[in-house]
Design a protein around this motif. Structure first.
Motif, short mmCIF file in Angstrom:
data_model
loop_
_atom_site.label_atom_id
_atom_site.label_comp_id
_atom_site.label_asym_id
_atom_site.label_seq_id
_atom_site.Cartn_x
_atom_site.Cartn_y
_atom_site.Cartn_z
N PHE A 90 0.49 -1.05 0.17
CA PHE A 90 0.12 0.02 0.05
C PHE A 90 0.88 1.23 -0.16
CE2 PHE A 90 -1.83 3.37 2.53
CZ PHE A 90 -2.79 3.84 1.96
N ASP A 91 1.95 1.54 0.45
CA ASP A 91 3.23 2.70 0.65
C ASP A 91 3.20 2.91 -0.53
OD1 ASP A 91 2.45 1.79 3.84
OD2 ASP A 91 5.05 1.48 3.19
N PHE A 92 3.38 2.29 -1.48
CA PHE A 92 3.34 2.55 -2.67
C PHE A 92 2.37 3.17 -4.28
CE2 PHE A 92 7.01 -1.06 -2.81
CZ PHE A 92 8.07 -0.41 -1.72
N VAL A 93 1.25 3.01 -2.97
CA VAL A 93 0.35 3.73 -3.76
C VAL A 93 -0.24 5.28 -4.56
CG1 VAL A 93 -3.01 3.58 -3.85
CG2 VAL A 93 -1.20 1.62 -3.09
N ARG A 94 0.20 6.04 -2.79
CA ARG A 94 -0.08 7.43 -2.30
C ARG A 94 1.16 7.95 -3.95
NH1 ARG A 94 -2.63 10.12 0.73
NH2 ARG A 94 -2.69 8.91 1.84
N LYS A 95 2.22 7.70 -3.98
CA LYS A 95 3.35 8.53 -5.09
C LYS A 95 3.15 7.39 -6.19
CE LYS A 95 8.57 7.01 -5.97
NZ LYS A 95 8.37 7.29 -6.80
N TRP A 96 2.30 6.70 -6.59
CA TRP A 96 2.26 6.27 -8.21
C TRP A 96 0.95 7.32 -8.66
CZ3 TRP A 96 -1.67 4.38 -10.93
CH2 TRP A 96 -1.22 3.82 -12.40
N LEU A 97 0.33 7.12 -7.67
CA LEU A 97 -1.03 7.86 -8.33
C LEU A 97 -0.47 9.24 -8.70
CD1 LEU A 97 -4.07 6.59 -5.71
CD2 LEU A 97 -3.58 6.50 -8.56
N LYS A 98 0.40 9.61 -8.26
CA LYS A 98 0.58 10.87 -8.11
C LYS A 98 1.53 11.70 -9.60
CE LYS A 98 3.78 15.09 -6.17
NZ LYS A 98 4.01 15.35 -4.62
N GLU A 99 1.89 9.97 -9.18
CA GLU A 99 3.13 10.32 -10.85
C GLU A 99 2.07 9.79 -12.13
OE1 GLU A 99 6.21 7.84 -9.68
OE2 GLU A 99 6.58 9.05 -8.57
N ASN A 100 1.36 9.52 -11.76
CA ASN A 100 0.60 8.27 -13.32
C ASN A 100 -0.96 8.74 -13.40
OD1 ASN A 100 2.90 6.12 -14.16
ND2 ASN A 100 2.55 6.10 -11.75
N ARG A 101 -1.66 9.44 -12.41
CA ARG A 101 -2.88 10.23 -12.71
C ARG A 101 -3.14 11.63 -12.45
NH1 ARG A 101 -7.91 10.02 -9.81
NH2 ARG A 101 -9.43 9.55 -10.67
N LYS A 102 -2.71 12.19 -13.26
CA LYS A 102 -2.67 13.51 -13.01
C LYS A 102 -3.83 14.10 -13.45
CE LYS A 102 2.19 14.24 -13.17
NZ LYS A 102 2.22 13.93 -12.35
N LEU A 103 -4.79 14.90 -12.53
CA LEU A 103 -6.04 15.64 -12.83
C LEU A 103 -5.71 17.10 -12.64
CD1 LEU A 103 -7.62 14.04 -9.92
CD2 LEU A 103 -7.65 13.25 -11.65
N ASN A 104 -6.81 18.05 -13.15
CA ASN A 104 -6.46 19.12 -13.20
C ASN A 104 -7.27 19.65 -11.88
OD1 ASN A 104 -5.50 19.30 -16.20
ND2 ASN A 104 -7.85 18.82 -16.84
N LEU A 105 -6.69 21.31 -11.60
CA LEU A 105 -7.13 21.46 -10.69
C LEU A 105 -8.76 21.74 -11.01
CD1 LEU A 105 -3.94 22.95 -9.72
CD2 LEU A 105 -5.31 21.16 -8.32
N ILE A 106 -8.85 21.85 -9.42
CA ILE A 106 -10.91 22.18 -9.57
C ILE A 106 -10.77 23.48 -9.76
CG2 ILE A 106 -13.04 22.55 -8.61
CD1 ILE A 106 -12.29 20.12 -9.51
N ASP A 107 -10.27 24.36 -9.01
CA ASP A 107 -9.75 26.74 -9.49
C ASP A 107 -8.48 26.71 -8.96
OD1 ASP A 107 -10.39 29.01 -8.63
OD2 ASP A 107 -11.57 28.46 -6.95
N THR A 108 -7.70 26.79 -10.07
CA THR A 108 -6.16 27.26 -10.17
C THR A 108 -6.42 29.20 -9.36
OG1 THR A 108 -6.88 28.30 -12.23
CG2 THR A 108 -5.53 25.95 -12.79
N ASP A 109 -7.14 29.28 -9.05
CA ASP A 109 -7.31 30.85 -8.32
C ASP A 109 -6.83 31.11 -6.50
OD1 ASP A 109 -6.89 32.19 -10.75
OD2 ASP A 109 -9.23 32.55 -11.37
N SER A 110 -7.67 29.92 -6.61
CA SER A 110 -7.27 29.39 -5.06
C SER A 110 -6.08 28.60 -4.10
CB SER A 110 -9.07 28.89 -4.65
OG SER A 110 -8.95 27.88 -5.53
#
Length: 416
Positions: free
Chosen positions: A396-416
């Motif tokens: 499980f320890d690898f999940v957070r790092k892998w998602l950050k590197e491989n599942r890119k998400l557009n921000l909801i609000d770039t001004d805040s």
């Protein structure tokens, strides 16, 4: 509203069999230093002594009113109270939570100072069964991106303009657990949300609270549903929470559950499978797979039980062509498939009778219970889903790092 010195504030409390807590809740409202309030308790027909407490306050304080009758749960009770409320500002205080001194006054003053705020919230404490502070509730200054990642607002410390509450349609009664979080999402899409640094409320943690009882099995999934409803996507942080809470249930279970949320977008789906209601399959299995060209079919995750332990050979046909002779190693197997971008047909054949595979392809067994292996689950995977599954199998320890590197998400609000 700026011309009103003390606008009426309506506090709504949904209640059901919380007799051991509700008196303290009521006292925390009626002893506020802000007098222009009405307090409405919507009780679902309590049987534990709650009604005696409610009657005593209704007879002694004209600001207090209650209704006790069967309802459809907490969300329905809040909406009932909203219809009864006459105030311009709404506070929602559950029957086991409490306000801190001066909470209402501070909220009203902040809303008067900034008329653009549709709601405001402050800090809060998480408290124990006796309402003793345990630690500061994990509240953060308002930010749309952070709200997308997790709930940063403590519900009893929030106050909402009634017109805003009504404009967004009240509480969504389809939610049992995270109706407050889902409400913040809808309000944030249309209105500014304010934050003040003052401590306004206590959120009580105890053995029968919803958070304690339902977060793992109901709450986190509801948060994911709420996120899909309002944002069309789910944050990596929420996915990590879901995986962490359910890791002991197994990778296959997590893979199946997460697939319904399309965290990797339009991934392959099974539309038809020749399997009996009791999960047993005859010696060949027909599968129809719907494939989006942007997410080609890459692998099959198969979990089952082979009852002919000395015959462990599977033959995988793709659109009638043999692509794999596969030896079963254990109950869970992953078979790689040549990249497929169109809807396709897959046959999985248990080679228990070496004599004639073609006969198995063209003739169904005469006995409908001529079954040779059990299929608990077959999950078609895109390449990204396959890689995610491999990470889950590691740790499980690898999940957070892998998602950050491989599942890119557009921000909801770039001004805040």
């Amino acid at each position: 509203m700026n011309n009103e010195v003390s606008p009426l504030v309506s506090i709504i409390t949904p209640s059901y069999n919380q007799g051991s807590f509700i008196k303290e809740t009521i006292e925390s409202v009626l002893t506020q230093d802000y007098s222009n309030i009405e307090y409405i308790v919507i009780d679902g027909g309590s049987k534990d002594g709650t009604l005696e407490i409610l009657n005593s306050y209704q007879n002694s304080d004209p600001r207090f009113n209650f209704v006790s009758e069967p309802d459809r749960g907490q969300s329905h009770a809040i909406n009932k109270g909203l219809k009864m409320a006459k105030g311009k500002i709404i506070g929602w205080l559950n029957s086991d939570d409490t306000y801190l001194p001066n909470a209402i006054k501070k909220a009203v003053e902040s809303l008067k100072e900034d008329p653009n705020w549709g709601m405001v919230y402050g800090k809060a404490y998480a408290t124990d069964k006796k309402n003793k502070a345990l630690y500061p509730y994990p509240v953060e200054p308002f930010n749309k991106n952070r709200l997308f990642e997790r709930c940063i607002i403590c519900q009893p410390a929030a106050f909402i303009r009634k017109e805003v509450f009504e404009e967004v349609g009240g509480v969504d009664e389809s939610f049992f657990f995270c109706m407050d979080y889902e409400l913040w999402m809808r309000i944030a899409k249309k209105h500014e949300i304010g934050y003040i640094k003052a401590y306004l409320a206590n959120s009580r943690c105890h053995d029968s609270s919803k958070t304690t009882l339902y977060w793992k099995n109901v709450g986190i999934k509801e948060c994911m549903i709420a996120s899909l409803k309002n944002y069309g996507k789910i944050s990596n942080m929420m996915i990590c929470d879901f995986v962490n809470l359910n890791y002991e249930k197994g990778v296959e279970w997590i893979a199946q559950e997460i697939k319904q949320f399309e965290i990797f977008e339009a991934s392959p789906k099974i539309t038809k499978m020749s399997i009996y209601n009791d999960s047993w399959s005859r010696n060949f299995l027909d599968i129809s797979v719907e494939v989006n060209p942007t997410k080609p079919l890459y692998a099959l995750l198969m979990k089952g039980k082979d009852i002919q332990s000395n015959k462990k050979q599977l033959m995988i046909y793709l659109n009638g062509k043999l692509i794999e002779n596969y030896t079963i190693v254990d109950q869970t197997s992953i078979v790689l498939i040549p990249s497929v971008i169109d809807n396709c047909s897959i046959k999985v054949i248990k080679n228990s009778a070496v004599d004639s595979i073609e006969k198995q392809l063209n003739n169904h067994p005469s006995n409908l219970k001529d079954c040779v292996f059990s299929v608990d689950n077959i999950i078609p995977l895109s390449e990204q889903e396959y890689e995610f599954i491999q990470i889950l199998y590691k740790k499980f320890d690898f999940v957070r790092k892998w998602l950050k590197e491989n599942r890119k998400l557009n921000l909801i609000d770039t001004d805040s």
